[in-house]
Design an enzyme around this catalytic site. Structure first.
Site, PDB file in Angstrom:
ATOM      1  CG  HIS A  57      -1.932   1.118   1.186  1.00 28.46           C
ATOM      2  ND1 HIS A  57      -3.292   0.895   1.191  1.00 28.46           N
ATOM      3  CD2 HIS A  57      -1.791   2.465   1.116  1.00 28.46           C
ATOM      4  CE1 HIS A  57      -3.937   2.050   1.139  1.00 28.46           C
ATOM      5  NE2 HIS A  57      -3.038   3.031   1.101  1.00 28.46           N
ATOM      6  CG  HIS A 107      -1.219   6.857  -1.838  1.00 29.94           C
ATOM      7  ND1 HIS A 107      -2.501   7.096  -2.301  1.00 29.94           N
ATOM      8  CD2 HIS A 107      -1.359   6.112  -0.702  1.00 29.94           C
ATOM      9  CE1 HIS A 107      -3.373   6.530  -1.468  1.00 29.94           C
ATOM     10  NE2 HIS A 107      -2.701   5.924  -0.494  1.00 29.94           N
ATOM     11  CD  GLN A 126      -6.750  11.572  -1.828  1.00 25.20           C
ATOM     12  OE1 GLN A 126      -5.632  11.137  -2.095  1.00 25.20           O
ATOM     13  NE2 GLN A 126      -7.251  11.520  -0.606  1.00 25.20           N
ATOM     14  CG  HIS A 129      -7.677   4.412   0.896  1.00 25.74           C
ATOM     15  ND1 HIS A 129      -7.223   3.847  -0.257  1.00 25.74           N
ATOM     16  CD2 HIS A 129      -6.636   5.122   1.409  1.00 25.74           C
ATOM     17  CE1 HIS A 129      -5.957   4.183  -0.444  1.00 25.74           C
ATOM     18  NE2 HIS A 129      -5.575   4.967   0.555  1.00 25.74           N
ATOM     19  CD  GLU A 180      -6.467   6.890   5.968  1.00 32.84           C
ATOM     20  OE1 GLU A 180      -6.878   6.943   4.791  1.00 32.84           O
ATOM     21  OE2 GLU A 180      -5.301   7.188   6.290  1.00 32.84           O
ATOM     22  CG  ASP A 207      -0.969   5.411   3.422  1.00 31.44           C
ATOM     23  OD1 ASP A 207      -1.361   5.256   2.251  1.00 31.44           O
ATOM     24  OD2 ASP A 207      -1.629   6.027   4.275  1.00 31.44           O
TER      25      ASP A 207
HETATM   26 FE   FE2 Z   1      -3.524   5.157   1.398  1.00 35.34          FE
END
Ligand code: FE2
Length: 429
Positions: free
Chosen positions: A54, A56, A149, A207, A210, A306
């Site tokens: 995981h 980005h 996102q 996701h 979170e 992450d």
């Molecule tokens: Fe993430």
């Protein structure tokens, strides 16, 4: 044999062995093998390679640009990213990603799953990363996740952009239900994402929850849809930090249903350690999902970093060991029984997610590891045990992908008053 790793120490096995490799596959594990190329392990640990499950990549190395995150909060991070994303170009993405990928390889990562923000009518980041993925395939395998996102129903054109991302060739369908304006939109988003993935024959990595909000409960919908569509083993929920704050009766129910669904969980200790608990006055919650309870119930849990140097997390250098180190502390996983889970959470457990294998307890974890018949994706360490690796976070001596050395670190020597220092209780070999 093509290659033999000499005098390797394997976790859970007494004595030293040689590892024979042919055509990128482990073909023998026994004493005294010989090969055309020999790699000395010198009695040190040889482990499976890491899956960074995981990350980005589109935001990587943007920390401080256009401005630093002064508060360190998730919301300031999102605001900074919203400014930065307007300046994304293929060259900008390529420059940052090509700089960062060798950091991961050097630390033993052979597979990397990246979420990519698809809330962009031009899908600039996705197009750039699809090209990079093909280009670096001999060095590192990349999976790309279509990640909305700014949500699907709360962002104009969100549904169409997800469909377009799939048609461009993403590997995984993502989501972010807790970011929708309403709870109903969030539930609808989960159903949409699961329907898209089911139709396209793709796995899912959402996701999910979170947030510190204990009323954020999209994981239950994800589990229900996974069961309904028969997609066990093909669906992962990342973060799930709200589970930290659920009451115990509800957490028990949801963990049981995750197991029943065959749903994977991916925790992200470094980012969530700094992003969660920001509304709390003391005591401040840790904001990590219930890793020990999930593992004890037989749910597959992997750990991902992450971020590396982006608006949300200013630290990192592409080393999954940092993730495990933070997890050991914030997850109360310092006991011997829990520590044995940490390496598998960076290796066999994320590999099962990558390959869509259903896992219950230890079942389903066999495909990735130092065993005959498995790919020779391996790390040769300069220390003898997993504990020593976690303690000292050392440079990796050799990294092998499909039997080929893709990274090598020459050992350095530190001396104090002329005597070498090696950070091991026993004498180093
Ligand atoms: Fe993430």
């Amino acid at each position: 044999m093509d290659t033999v790793i000499k005098e390797a120490r394997l976790t859970g096995r007494d004595g030293l062995v040689d590892i024979g490799i042919e055509d990128g596959v482990i073909v023998a594990i026994e004493p005294r093998l010989s090969g055309r190329e020999e790699i000395p392990a010198r009695g040190n640990l040889v482990s499976p390679s890491f899956y960074e499950i995981h990350i980005h990549l589109d935001a990587i190395l943007t920390e401080g640009d256009p401005r630093p995150n002064e508060s360190g909060s998730l919301w300031e991070g999102i605001a900074i990213w919203a400014e930065r994303v307007k300046r994304l170009t293929p060259e900008d993405i390529r420059g940052r990603v090509m700089k960062a990928l060798p950091w991961f390889v050097a630390h033993g990562v052979t597979h990397i799953r990246s979420h990519v923000d698809v809330c962009d009518p031009k899908l600039t980041a996705l197009r750039a990363l699809l090209a990079i993925k093909r280009e670096v395939a001999d060095l590192i395998d990349i999976q790309l996740v279509a990640f909305p996102q700014l949500a699907v129903y709360s962002f104009e054109g969100g549904e169409d952009l997800m469909r377009e991302a799939i048609s461009l060739g993403v590997d995984v369908v993502g989501g972010i239900p807790h970011y929708e304006i309403t709870r109903e939109y969030g539930v609808e988003q989960i159903r949409y994402v699961m329907r898209l993935a089911h139709e396209a024959g793709l796995p899912v990595d959402v996701h999910c929850d979170e947030t510190d909000d204990d009323h954020s409960r999209f994981l239950e919908t994800l589990a229900a849809e996974t069961i309904r569509l028969g997609m066990g083993g093909r669906v992962a929920a990342s973060h799930t930090t709200a589970m930290h704050s659920y009451n115990n009766a509800y957490a028990d129910k949801i963990i049981g249903n995750l197991r029943r669904a065959g749903l994977h969980v991916i925790c992200n200790p470094p980012d969530n350690a700094v992003l969660q608990g920001r509304f709390d006055h003391y005591p401040i919650r840790r904001g990590l999902t219930r890793v020990r309870e999930l593992l004890a119930a037989g749910v597959n849990v992997a750990a991902g970093h992450d971020s590396v140097m982006d608006p949300w997390y200013p630290m990192g250098c592409g080393d999954p060991l940092h993730t495990a180190f933070v997890l050991l502390h914030l997850g109360h996983m310092s006991g011997r029984a829990d520590r044995r889970h940490l390496f598998p959470m960076l290796t066999a457990r994320p590999a099962a997610i990558w390959h869509n294998r259903r896992v219950t307890g230890e079942e389903g974890l066999a495909g990735h590891g130092v065993a005959v018949g498995n790919p020779a994706d391996l790390i040769v360490w300069p220390v003898p045990t997993e504990d020593d690796a976690l303690r000292t976070l050392p440079p990796r001596r050799f990294v092998l992908k499909r039997g080929r050395v893709v990274a090598e670190t020459r050992p350095g020597t530190t001396t104090v008053r002329g005597a070498p220092v090696h950070f091991l209780r026993e004498a180093a070999s």
